[in-house]
Design a protein around this motif. Structure first.
Motif, mmCIF file in Angstrom:
data_model
loop_
_atom_site.group_PDB
_atom_site.id
_atom_site.type_symbol
_atom_site.label_atom_id
_atom_site.label_comp_id
_atom_site.label_asym_id
_atom_site.label_seq_id
_atom_site.Cartn_x
_atom_site.Cartn_y
_atom_site.Cartn_z
ATOM 1 N N ASN A 70 0.847 -1.192 0.000
ATOM 2 C CA ASN A 70 0.000 0.000 0.000
ATOM 3 C C ASN A 70 0.880 1.240 0.000
ATOM 4 N N VAL A 71 0.631 2.158 -0.925
ATOM 5 C CA VAL A 71 1.445 3.361 -1.073
ATOM 6 C C VAL A 71 0.565 4.607 -0.999
ATOM 7 N N PRO A 72 0.622 5.361 0.101
ATOM 8 C CA PRO A 72 -0.056 6.661 0.131
ATOM 9 C C PRO A 72 0.601 7.596 -0.878
ATOM 10 N N LEU A 73 -0.171 8.151 -1.782
ATOM 11 C CA LEU A 73 0.407 8.929 -2.888
ATOM 12 C C LEU A 73 0.946 10.281 -2.453
ATOM 13 N N LEU A 74 0.725 10.667 -1.210
ATOM 14 C CA LEU A 74 1.312 11.903 -0.691
ATOM 15 C C LEU A 74 2.688 11.642 -0.081
ATOM 16 N N TYR A 75 3.180 10.432 -0.205
ATOM 17 C CA TYR A 75 4.489 10.049 0.328
ATOM 18 C C TYR A 75 5.571 11.001 -0.193
ATOM 19 N N PRO A 76 6.456 11.510 0.668
ATOM 20 C CA PRO A 76 7.425 12.519 0.230
ATOM 21 C C PRO A 76 8.535 12.000 -0.682
ATOM 22 N N GLU A 77 8.781 10.670 -0.685
ATOM 23 C CA GLU A 77 9.852 10.109 -1.516
ATOM 24 C C GLU A 77 9.276 9.153 -2.550
ATOM 25 N N MET A 78 8.234 9.608 -3.257
ATOM 26 C CA MET A 78 7.483 8.741 -4.137
ATOM 27 C C MET A 78 8.321 8.149 -5.272
ATOM 28 N N ASP A 79 9.220 8.919 -5.825
ATOM 29 C CA ASP A 79 10.058 8.407 -6.914
ATOM 30 C C ASP A 79 10.879 7.207 -6.454
ATOM 31 N N LYS A 80 11.445 7.302 -5.262
ATOM 32 C CA LYS A 80 12.242 6.195 -4.719
ATOM 33 C C LYS A 80 11.362 4.970 -4.457
ATOM 34 N N VAL A 81 10.169 5.218 -3.939
ATOM 35 C CA VAL A 81 9.248 4.118 -3.667
ATOM 36 C C VAL A 81 8.881 3.397 -4.959
ATOM 37 N N MET A 82 8.571 4.152 -5.993
ATOM 38 C CA MET A 82 8.198 3.539 -7.265
ATOM 39 C C MET A 82 9.363 2.742 -7.855
ATOM 40 N N ASP A 83 10.564 3.257 -7.722
ATOM 41 C CA ASP A 83 11.747 2.518 -8.201
ATOM 42 C C ASP A 83 11.879 1.180 -7.484
ATOM 43 N N ILE A 84 11.613 1.185 -6.174
ATOM 44 C CA ILE A 84 11.695 -0.046 -5.395
ATOM 45 C C ILE A 84 10.631 -1.046 -5.850
ATOM 46 N N LEU A 85 9.404 -0.583 -6.069
ATOM 47 C CA LEU A 85 8.333 -1.468 -6.514
ATOM 48 C C LEU A 85 8.692 -2.146 -7.831
ATOM 49 N N ILE A 86 9.324 -1.383 -8.717
ATOM 50 C CA ILE A 86 9.735 -1.945 -10.002
ATOM 51 C C ILE A 86 10.897 -2.911 -9.822
ATOM 52 N N ARG A 87 11.892 -2.468 -9.078
ATOM 53 C CA ARG A 87 13.097 -3.286 -8.895
ATOM 54 C C ARG A 87 12.787 -4.607 -8.187
ATOM 55 N N GLU A 88 11.876 -4.559 -7.224
ATOM 56 C CA GLU A 88 11.531 -5.759 -6.461
ATOM 57 C C GLU A 88 10.400 -6.562 -7.115
ATOM 58 N N LYS A 89 9.959 -6.093 -8.281
ATOM 59 C CA LYS A 89 8.936 -6.806 -9.053
ATOM 60 C C LYS A 89 7.657 -7.063 -8.231
ATOM 61 N N VAL A 90 7.214 -6.028 -7.538
ATOM 62 C CA VAL A 90 5.951 -6.108 -6.801
ATOM 63 C C VAL A 90 4.814 -6.210 -7.813
ATOM 64 N N GLU A 91 3.898 -7.142 -7.583
ATOM 65 C CA GLU A 91 2.844 -7.405 -8.564
ATOM 66 C C GLU A 91 1.520 -6.703 -8.251
ATOM 67 N N ILE A 92 1.303 -6.367 -6.983
ATOM 68 C CA ILE A 92 0.026 -5.767 -6.584
ATOM 69 C C ILE A 92 0.297 -4.512 -5.760
ATOM 70 N N VAL A 93 -0.280 -3.382 -6.169
ATOM 71 C CA VAL A 93 -0.082 -2.121 -5.459
ATOM 72 C C VAL A 93 -1.436 -1.494 -5.158
ATOM 73 N N PHE A 94 -1.653 -1.169 -3.886
ATOM 74 C CA PHE A 94 -2.819 -0.412 -3.464
ATOM 75 C C PHE A 94 -2.362 1.026 -3.245
#
Length: 270
Positions: A70-94
């Motif tokens: 689960n990712v609150p879209l107001l997160y201050p480091e969103m770019d880093k979070v998205m990079d992690i989701l891609i790098r770790e091959k997360v399949e489901i994102v809320f």
């Protein structure tokens, strides 16, 4: 075996989703829920990017079943979070607490199933237009952050059901089998449960917090801070400080400052 739209979407046995809750839903809780046939969710809202990465990797070792983040879209480091989701091959994102338009196409391009949390039929339509795969309709009874409309879960679910054909997950005040059946009778395809999982053994919340939640009775909580970001608070000393701040503050900036002072006073008392 998948039984309905939610089971098919996430490849889970039961249409039960564990909510992404700050400070409560780390890898232990998420993997436990997934291992028992639901969908466990790692709550990224209270995690620095490197901590989130660690929890994703530990969850993957602890379960071979699907889990999400689960990712609150107001997160201050969103770019880093998205990079992690891609790098770790997360399949489901809320996603929650923000406009799904910005990040949904990006996540979909990387093959992720995207679900957005909404508090009204209007926002459900906007989420559908953004391209999400499902929505969580979270009513006023929710135990954490929720919408300003104060629409109850049992009113919200049929309204969202009429507005969209997307798979619909009901949330807010659902903690029993009877509540789950009621939500699905009104049009939900599954449920998201927070507080009941927050007090589970695998939850990372403090034992005193868990016991306070278990002991709570009708009227022990109230929705506060509607000028900033509505959140349900347990009635205690901190609640009193926030309530006083809301009474004397005329605008959001003044209330934000008063809220920070209340946090500091609470921490000092500890």
């Amino acid at each position: 075996m998948a039984q309905n739209k939610i089971g098919e979407l996430f490849n889970i046995e039961f249409p039960i989703i564990q909510a992404g809750m700050v400070w409560c839903s780390g890898w232990r809780l998420a993997s436990a829920v997934s291992n028992h046939g639901g969908l466990g969710i790692i709550g990224a809202g209270s995690m620095h990017p490197d901590t989130l990465e660690e929890h994703i990797r530990k969850a993957r070792k602890a379960t071979s079943k699907p889990f999400g983040v689960n990712v609150p879209l107001l997160y201050p480091e969103m770019d880093k979070v998205m990079d992690i989701l891609i790098r770790e091959k997360v399949e489901i994102v809320f996603t929650s607490a923000g406009n799904p338009k910005k990040w949904t196409p990006f996540l979909k391009e990387h093959g992720m199933t995207v679900v957005h949390v909404v508090s009204s039929a209007k926002f459900a339509l906007k989420a559908e237009e953004a391209g999400v795969d499902a929505v969580v309709a979270e009513g006023f009874e929710a135990g954490g952050h929720n919408g300003r409309e104060e629409t109850t879960t049992m009113t919200l679910i049929p309204a969202v059901r009429r507005a969209t054909k997307l798979p619909l997950i009901a949330a807010g005040g659902i903690g029993t089998g009877a509540a789950m059946v009621a939500a699905m009778a009104l049009g939900a395809d599954g449920v998201q449960i927070g507080s009941r999982f927050a007090v589970a053994e695998e939850s990372s919340a403090h034992r005193l917090f868990k016991q306070r939640v278990v002991d709570a009775v009708e009227g022990d909580t109230k929705l506060m801070l509607k000028k900033l970001a509505p959140v349900r608070l347990m009635k205690n000393h901190f609640f009193d400080l926030v309530s006083q701040a809301e009474e004397r503050c005329d605008d959001a900036d003044e209330l934000r400052t008063a809220r920070e002072r209340a946090f500091q006073e609470r921490n000092f008392r500890r």
